[in-house]
Motif scaffolding. Structure first.
Motif, PDB file in Angstrom:
ATOM      1  N   PHE A 311     -60.562  24.230 -44.761  1.00 23.42           N
ATOM      2  CA  PHE A 311     -61.583  23.343 -44.215  1.00 23.42           C
ATOM      3  C   PHE A 311     -62.927  24.065 -44.232  1.00 23.42           C
ATOM      4  CE2 PHE A 311     -57.554  22.207 -42.272  1.00 23.42           C
ATOM      5  CZ  PHE A 311     -57.514  20.832 -42.446  1.00 23.42           C
ATOM      6  N   LYS A 312     -63.999  23.286 -44.133  1.00 23.47           N
ATOM      7  CA  LYS A 312     -65.340  23.845 -44.086  1.00 23.47           C
ATOM      8  C   LYS A 312     -65.791  23.999 -42.631  1.00 23.47           C
ATOM      9  CE  LYS A 312     -66.426  24.182 -48.481  1.00 23.47           C
ATOM     10  NZ  LYS A 312     -66.780  25.501 -49.087  1.00 23.47           N
ATOM     11  N   LEU A 313     -66.529  25.055 -42.348  1.00 21.51           N
ATOM     12  CA  LEU A 313     -67.066  25.277 -41.019  1.00 21.51           C
ATOM     13  C   LEU A 313     -67.937  24.087 -40.626  1.00 21.51           C
ATOM     14  CD1 LEU A 313     -67.244  27.328 -38.689  1.00 21.51           C
ATOM     15  CD2 LEU A 313     -69.311  28.236 -39.762  1.00 21.51           C
ATOM     16  N   GLY A 314     -67.774  23.622 -39.418  1.00 18.54           N
ATOM     17  CA  GLY A 314     -68.494  22.448 -38.954  1.00 18.54           C
ATOM     18  C   GLY A 314     -67.700  21.171 -39.116  1.00 18.54           C
ATOM     19  N   GLN A 315     -66.592  21.255 -39.836  1.00 16.53           N
ATOM     20  CA  GLN A 315     -65.734  20.101 -40.041  1.00 16.53           C
ATOM     21  C   GLN A 315     -64.669  20.045 -38.956  1.00 16.53           C
ATOM     22  OE1 GLN A 315     -63.657  20.286 -43.778  1.00 16.53           O
ATOM     23  NE2 GLN A 315     -62.598  18.333 -43.485  1.00 16.53           N
ATOM     24  N   SER A 316     -64.515  18.907 -38.301  1.00 18.87           N
ATOM     25  CA  SER A 316     -63.477  18.750 -37.288  1.00 18.87           C
ATOM     26  C   SER A 316     -62.117  18.627 -37.969  1.00 18.87           C
ATOM     27  CB  SER A 316     -63.745  17.514 -36.433  1.00 18.87           C
ATOM     28  OG  SER A 316     -64.893  17.697 -35.653  1.00 18.87           O
ATOM     29  N   VAL A 317     -61.112  19.182 -37.319  1.00 17.18           N
ATOM     30  CA  VAL A 317     -59.744  19.146 -37.837  1.00 17.18           C
ATOM     31  C   VAL A 317     -58.882  18.385 -36.827  1.00 17.18           C
ATOM     32  CG1 VAL A 317     -57.762  20.497 -38.597  1.00 17.18           C
ATOM     33  CG2 VAL A 317     -60.082  21.390 -38.962  1.00 17.18           C
ATOM     34  N   LEU A 318     -58.318  17.271 -37.256  1.00 14.41           N
ATOM     35  CA  LEU A 318     -57.425  16.521 -36.377  1.00 14.41           C
ATOM     36  C   LEU A 318     -56.024  17.110 -36.527  1.00 14.41           C
ATOM     37  CD1 LEU A 318     -57.205  14.137 -34.383  1.00 14.41           C
ATOM     38  CD2 LEU A 318     -56.434  12.748 -36.325  1.00 14.41           C
ATOM     39  N   VAL A 319     -55.675  18.019 -35.617  1.00 13.96           N
ATOM     40  CA  VAL A 319     -54.349  18.649 -35.637  1.00 13.96           C
ATOM     41  C   VAL A 319     -53.359  17.660 -35.036  1.00 13.96           C
ATOM     42  CG1 VAL A 319     -52.971  20.607 -34.870  1.00 13.96           C
ATOM     43  CG2 VAL A 319     -55.393  20.925 -35.435  1.00 13.96           C
ATOM     44  N   GLU A 320     -52.311  17.362 -35.785  1.00  9.39           N
ATOM     45  CA  GLU A 320     -51.382  16.314 -35.365  1.00  9.39           C
ATOM     46  C   GLU A 320     -49.954  16.782 -35.542  1.00  9.39           C
ATOM     47  OE1 GLU A 320     -50.232  12.097 -37.193  1.00  9.39           O
ATOM     48  OE2 GLU A 320     -52.332  12.174 -36.521  1.00  9.39           O
ATOM     49  N   GLY A 321     -49.044  16.204 -34.783  1.00  7.77           N
ATOM     50  CA  GLY A 321     -47.645  16.583 -34.903  1.00  7.77           C
ATOM     51  C   GLY A 321     -46.718  15.586 -34.249  1.00  7.77           C
ATOM     52  N   ARG A 322     -45.456  16.018 -34.109  1.00  8.43           N
ATOM     53  CA  ARG A 322     -44.397  15.179 -33.552  1.00  8.43           C
ATOM     54  C   ARG A 322     -43.652  15.972 -32.483  1.00  8.43           C
ATOM     55  NH1 ARG A 322     -47.386  12.951 -36.450  1.00  8.43           N
ATOM     56  NH2 ARG A 322     -46.961  11.530 -38.185  1.00  8.43           N
TER      57      ARG A 322
END
Length: 411
Positions: A311-322
């Motif tokens: 990912f690029k710095l400044g980009q939000s990451v939607l961490v998802e799971g189960r």
């Protein structure tokens, strides 16, 4: 970033030809010549079985094969990034071979401690009993076995391999049992499958469950998966679904239900699928008072991002799971981005069936470039929280350690 919760996260992995092996070239010199040496061919599939190549031809390219006989295979965590597990990503776990059964001729018999022995075809099951639809977890008892140190013998499932959560279609087991009339002294129900081994003397796959679990409304006799026919590798034409419990309880290729006064005695009850009553020292043998595996402990996995995603710095990451638990409910899921020093509570989508996994997510915005690790841990409604590493046991069952995924943040 695409925040679609059900993103099809495919791996750049070429389709493996499951049974074909590239001929090995010999290095022996004879009269100045290099002689080619062929690798031994895999044994032919016995009559009345479905070829492993056929099974794997219906699976996703990212499915990893762990063994051929018995056939075992699973996909990594990022390929579980769906609301319900698709057929082609559902794990494979045989104890014996995959039988090729004619559904039109198949019957389910109920006998034992009942008032009358009964038998049903598939059409009769559909006509005589209410058909239900539910999403539910199914997980091999040994799922995650490679997380144990030392590693126990058995299928080398990864820490996120050997499970799935599809939609199931069938009838309630309790309705079928009531048609036979369960006697008052009965306490258990044993399911027997139609699979068989290469050796004629191989023990049949028979497992029993307590009557109260058999009569629970979510325990089913299944003939469909994801609103289509039950695939042959997953038990066609009939199987049990004992949701939340070790997958071995959910007998595939089901043809006989026997109502018993006591637990069934046999290979798949007394030798395998057992766990110590109390914790044992890593490397010790199974104690004589071991228990039969039943409900899975609380567990979770991260399905997005995939390991080593960029990912690029400044980009939000939607961490998802189960997240899921064998009995009870998921109370909360937490994620950590500093190796467990601090934890933040995830959002949970709880509008699903009782035994289905819960989808959780946390939006994370990296503060600096570099390699970042996300950890996930779930807690159930009884206060049980996933440990950093599961307690060791001789057969490597019920791994539920904290799952971690690392990804790269570029400046």
């Amino acid at each position: 970033m695409n925040k679609n919760k059900y993103l099809n996260c495919s791996l750049d992995v070429s389709r493996r030809n499951f049974l074909t092996r590239v001929a090995a070239t010999g290095a022996a010199l004879s009269a100045g010549k290099v002689l080619a040496q062929e690798a031994p061919k895999p044994p032919a599939d016995p009559a009345g079985t479905v070829a492993n190549s056929t099974v794997m031809g219906e699976k996703h390219a990212g499915m990893v094969v762990h063994s051929e006989r018995p056939l075992t295979a699973s996909v990594p965590a990022e390929l579980h990034h769906f609301a319900a597990t698709p057929n082609d990503r559902m794990f494979v776990r045989n104890n014996l071979l995959t039988p090729d059964i004619d559904a039109a001729q198949h019957r389910l018999t109920v006998k034992g401690s009942v008032h009358k022995e009964v038998s049903f075809s598939l059409d009769e099951l559909r006509k005589n009993f209410p058909v239900v639809r539910t999403q539910a977890m199914l997980e091999c008892a040994g799922a995650g076995r490679t997380g144990f140190v030392p590693r126990p013998s058995g299928t080398p499932w990864s820490v996120t391999g050997g499970m799935g959560c599809p939609v199931w279609n069938g009838v309630r087991l309790r309705d079928v049992l009531r048609a036979a009339g369960v006697q008052n002294h009965a306490g258990y129900v044993a399911g027997q499958g139609g699979d068989f081994g290469v050796i004629a003397t191989a023990a049949p796959v028979i497992r029993s469950i307590p009557l109260d679990k058999a009569m629970e409304p979510h325990t089913l006799v299944v003939f469909g998966m994801n609103d289509g026919p039950l695939p042959k590798i997953h038990g066609h034409p009939l199987r049990l679904l004992v949701p939340g419990w070790a997958g071995s309880a959910s007998t595939k290729w089901l043809h006989t239900l026997t109502v018993l006064d006591a637990p069934f005695k046999g290979t798949y009850m007394d030798t395998s699928y057992r766990i110590p009553r109390d914790a044992v020292k890593p490397g010790e043998k199974m104690p004589p008072d071991a228990l039969v595996t039943e409900a899975w402990p609380v567990k979770s996995m991260i399905t997005y991002p995939a390991q080593n995603a960029v990912f690029k710095l400044g980009q939000s990451v939607l961490v998802e799971g189960r997240a899921w638990v064998g009995e009870g409910a998921i109370a909360k899921v937490e994620l950590s981005f500093d190796e467990g020093v601090t934890w933040q509570t995830a959002q949970i989508n709880s509008a699903t069936d009782k035994y289905a996994w819960r989808i959780f997510s946390v939006e994370f915005k990296p503060a600096k470039p570099g390699f970042t690790t996300a950890l996930a841990r779930a807690t159930d409604d009884r206060g049980n929280t996933q440990p950093m590493a599961a307690k060791w046991n001789p057969l490597g069952y019920f791994w539920n350690g904290v799952h971690r995924v690392g990804f790269v943040v570029e400046a």
